[in-house]
Design a protein around this motif. Sequence first.
Motif, PDB file in Angstrom:
ATOM      1  N   PRO A  18       1.185  -1.330   0.034  1.00  0.00           N
ATOM      2  CA  PRO A  18       0.080   0.366  -0.152  1.00  0.00           C
ATOM      3  C   PRO A  18       1.096   1.435   0.066  1.00  0.00           C
ATOM      4  O   PRO A  18       1.981   1.436   0.337  1.00  0.00           O
ATOM      5  N   GLY A  19       0.681   2.168  -1.159  1.00  0.00           N
ATOM      6  CA  GLY A  19       1.077   3.366  -0.934  1.00  0.00           C
ATOM      7  C   GLY A  19       1.893   4.022   0.592  1.00  0.00           C
ATOM      8  O   GLY A  19       2.454   4.155   0.833  1.00  0.00           O
ATOM      9  N   LEU A  20       0.602   4.086   1.864  1.00  0.00           N
ATOM     10  CA  LEU A  20       1.024   4.408   2.678  1.00  0.00           C
ATOM     11  C   LEU A  20       2.133   3.804   3.263  1.00  0.00           C
ATOM     12  O   LEU A  20       2.840   4.028   4.318  1.00  0.00           O
ATOM     13  N   PHE A  21       2.382   2.578   3.157  1.00  0.00           N
ATOM     14  CA  PHE A  21       3.596   2.113   3.827  1.00  0.00           C
ATOM     15  C   PHE A  21       5.245   1.863   2.339  1.00  0.00           C
ATOM     16  O   PHE A  21       5.688   0.837   2.743  1.00  0.00           O
ATOM     17  N   GLN A  22       4.835   2.632   1.518  1.00  0.00           N
ATOM     18  CA  GLN A  22       5.702   1.802   0.409  1.00  0.00           C
ATOM     19  C   GLN A  22       6.721   3.320   0.836  1.00  0.00           C
ATOM     20  O   GLN A  22       6.838   4.102   1.670  1.00  0.00           O
ATOM     21  N   THR A  23       8.118   2.235   0.423  1.00  0.00           N
ATOM     22  CA  THR A  23       9.661   3.455   0.651  1.00  0.00           C
ATOM     23  C   THR A  23      10.138   4.286  -0.464  1.00  0.00           C
ATOM     24  O   THR A  23       8.963   3.623  -1.251  1.00  0.00           O
ATOM     25  N   SER A  24      10.467   5.299  -0.475  1.00  0.00           N
ATOM     26  CA  SER A  24      10.659   5.929  -1.326  1.00  0.00           C
ATOM     27  C   SER A  24      11.337   5.420  -2.638  1.00  0.00           C
ATOM     28  O   SER A  24      10.955   5.953  -3.602  1.00  0.00           O
ATOM     29  N   ARG A  25      12.015   4.318  -2.350  1.00  0.00           N
ATOM     30  CA  ARG A  25      12.632   3.825  -3.577  1.00  0.00           C
ATOM     31  C   ARG A  25      11.174   2.606  -4.596  1.00  0.00           C
ATOM     32  O   ARG A  25      11.583   2.604  -5.493  1.00  0.00           O
ATOM     33  N   TYR A  26      10.635   1.801  -3.552  1.00  0.00           N
ATOM     34  CA  TYR A  26       9.731   1.306  -4.131  1.00  0.00           C
ATOM     35  C   TYR A  26       8.718   2.075  -4.386  1.00  0.00           C
ATOM     36  O   TYR A  26       8.024   1.764  -5.622  1.00  0.00           O
ATOM     37  N   ALA A  27       8.617   3.034  -4.408  1.00  0.00           N
ATOM     38  CA  ALA A  27       7.232   4.007  -4.363  1.00  0.00           C
ATOM     39  C   ALA A  27       7.568   4.842  -6.175  1.00  0.00           C
ATOM     40  O   ALA A  27       7.293   5.324  -6.485  1.00  0.00           O
ATOM     41  N   GLU A  28       8.953   5.057  -5.681  1.00  0.00           N
ATOM     42  CA  GLU A  28       9.703   4.941  -7.219  1.00  0.00           C
ATOM     43  C   GLU A  28       9.117   4.347  -8.526  1.00  0.00           C
ATOM     44  O   GLU A  28       8.887   4.661  -9.487  1.00  0.00           O
ATOM     45  N   ALA A  29       9.628   3.430  -7.642  1.00  0.00           N
ATOM     46  CA  ALA A  29       9.622   1.968  -8.822  1.00  0.00           C
ATOM     47  C   ALA A  29       8.303   1.514  -9.497  1.00  0.00           C
ATOM     48  O   ALA A  29       8.833   1.684 -10.568  1.00  0.00           O
ATOM     49  N   VAL A  74       3.844  13.514  -3.374  1.00  0.00           N
ATOM     50  CA  VAL A  74       2.707  13.466  -3.012  1.00  0.00           C
ATOM     51  C   VAL A  74       2.809  11.918  -1.848  1.00  0.00           C
ATOM     52  O   VAL A  74       2.055  12.489  -0.828  1.00  0.00           O
ATOM     53  N   ARG A  75       3.031  10.857  -2.638  1.00  0.00           N
ATOM     54  CA  ARG A  75       2.477   9.784  -1.871  1.00  0.00           C
ATOM     55  C   ARG A  75       3.391   9.657  -0.416  1.00  0.00           C
ATOM     56  O   ARG A  75       3.436   9.216   0.146  1.00  0.00           O
ATOM     57  N   MET A  76       4.267  10.518  -0.556  1.00  0.00           N
ATOM     58  CA  MET A  76       5.916  10.624   0.678  1.00  0.00           C
ATOM     59  C   MET A  76       5.141  11.365   1.462  1.00  0.00           C
ATOM     60  O   MET A  76       5.771  11.165   3.096  1.00  0.00           O
ATOM     61  N   GLN A  77       4.738  12.297   1.242  1.00  0.00           N
ATOM     62  CA  GLN A  77       3.757  13.071   1.996  1.00  0.00           C
ATOM     63  C   GLN A  77       2.788  12.453   2.761  1.00  0.00           C
ATOM     64  O   GLN A  77       2.120  12.429   3.957  1.00  0.00           O
ATOM     65  N   ARG A  78       1.989  11.978   1.305  1.00  0.00           N
ATOM     66  CA  ARG A  78       0.495  10.804   2.970  1.00  0.00           C
ATOM     67  C   ARG A  78       0.897  10.647   4.017  1.00  0.00           C
ATOM     68  O   ARG A  78       0.586  10.228   4.784  1.00  0.00           O
ATOM     69  N   GLN A  79       2.536   9.780   3.876  1.00  0.00           N
ATOM     70  CA  GLN A  79       2.445   9.441   4.772  1.00  0.00           C
ATOM     71  C   GLN A  79       2.911   9.128   6.054  1.00  0.00           C
ATOM     72  O   GLN A  79       3.097   8.525   7.337  1.00  0.00           O
ATOM     73  N   GLN A  80       2.736  10.771   6.070  1.00  0.00           N
ATOM     74  CA  GLN A  80       2.953  11.865   7.075  1.00  0.00           C
ATOM     75  C   GLN A  80       1.220  11.164   8.323  1.00  0.00           C
ATOM     76  O   GLN A  80       1.341  11.809   9.684  1.00  0.00           O
ATOM     77  N   LEU A  81       0.518  11.016   7.358  1.00  0.00           N
ATOM     78  CA  LEU A  81      -0.870  10.032   8.410  1.00  0.00           C
ATOM     79  C   LEU A  81      -0.620   9.213   9.425  1.00  0.00           C
ATOM     80  O   LEU A  81      -1.159   9.093  10.231  1.00  0.00           O
ATOM     81  N   LEU A  82       0.504   8.859   9.439  1.00  0.00           N
ATOM     82  CA  LEU A  82       1.563   7.785  10.303  1.00  0.00           C
ATOM     83  C   LEU A  82       2.632   8.089  11.302  1.00  0.00           C
ATOM     84  O   LEU A  82       2.232   7.466  12.383  1.00  0.00           O
ATOM     85  N   GLU A  83       2.642   9.194  11.286  1.00  0.00           N
ATOM     86  CA  GLU A  83       3.422   9.961  11.631  1.00  0.00           C
ATOM     87  C   GLU A  83       2.959  11.015  12.860  1.00  0.00           C
ATOM     88  O   GLU A  83       2.959  11.578  13.428  1.00  0.00           O
ATOM     89  N   GLN A  84       1.942  11.432  12.151  1.00  0.00           N
ATOM     90  CA  GLN A  84       0.737  12.363  13.436  1.00  0.00           C
ATOM     91  C   GLN A  84       0.421  12.496  14.489  1.00  0.00           C
ATOM     92  O   GLN A  84       1.126  10.779  15.162  1.00  0.00           O
TER      93      GLN A  84
END
Length: 277
Positions: free
Chosen positions: A117-128, A148-158
């Motif tokens: 899932p996008g919220l779980f993807q590493t930067s390199r996996y998301a790029e690929a 955008v995908r990397m910014q969405r992951q802030q939902l897990l950090e808030q």
Amino acid sequence: MTTASPMVRKRRLGQELKRLRETANLKGAEASKSLGWSASKLSRIEAGRSAPTPADVTRLLDLYGVDAPERREKLEKLTREARKKGWWQLYSDIPYSTYIGLEAEAKAILTYETVVPGLFQTSRYAEAINRATGPGLSDEALEQRHDVRMQRQQLLEQAQPVEVRAVLDESALCRQVGGREVMHEQLAHLLELAARPNVLLQVIPFTHGAHPGTLVGPFVILRFAHPEDPDVVYVEANTDPYVSDSQRYEVLFDNLRANAVSTPQTLAMIKNRMKEL
């Protein structure tokens, strides 16, 4: 990043205006005609697809006979919030901006996926995966989608992170997105995420054969804290990806979880896959 999503506010405003119209015993066509609007304009507002102007809302409240100052003030505030810009709207080429706007205020996300899932993807996996699924896109467009995908992951950090329950088909662990090194890094990241109290991760092994998700495909259920915001189901394979029958998909998700192995068994599968890589 803020959890006050204008997309969610727009939906809530539309639902409230529709309730007020029905309370006033007016059909949509009648209300539109009284205001000199097209029927489609009011339909878009009530469906949450269009944010009305403050003047539009004032005219609607007058037509529906809403006189209580507190009620009007609440709806006027909701109108202002619905017309704000979400952080994702700063990007010009994001095809799923509606989904991001809804996800931004979700309190819980239930997802079935055949990739990570996008919220779980590493930067390199998301790029690929962005490059693989967006052939022909410019480098600029690919970079926007990655950001955008990397910014969405802030939902897990808030401070109050979103709760995510994810069921993955085993193919998500086996498909070498980006190659062996990228995939090994991604699997290690899944182990880290699975240790968090707000993340529940399960996998359906190949050995379990066919299961309910085989034909349905990936989907996401978004749940919200506010009682006036109903669940949203997003089914990427559909022509209209937003489904109103959330109960059917909640039953489906429970069935998928029953087909999946436990979290400890899932972690063991991930570790074994990492050894294979």
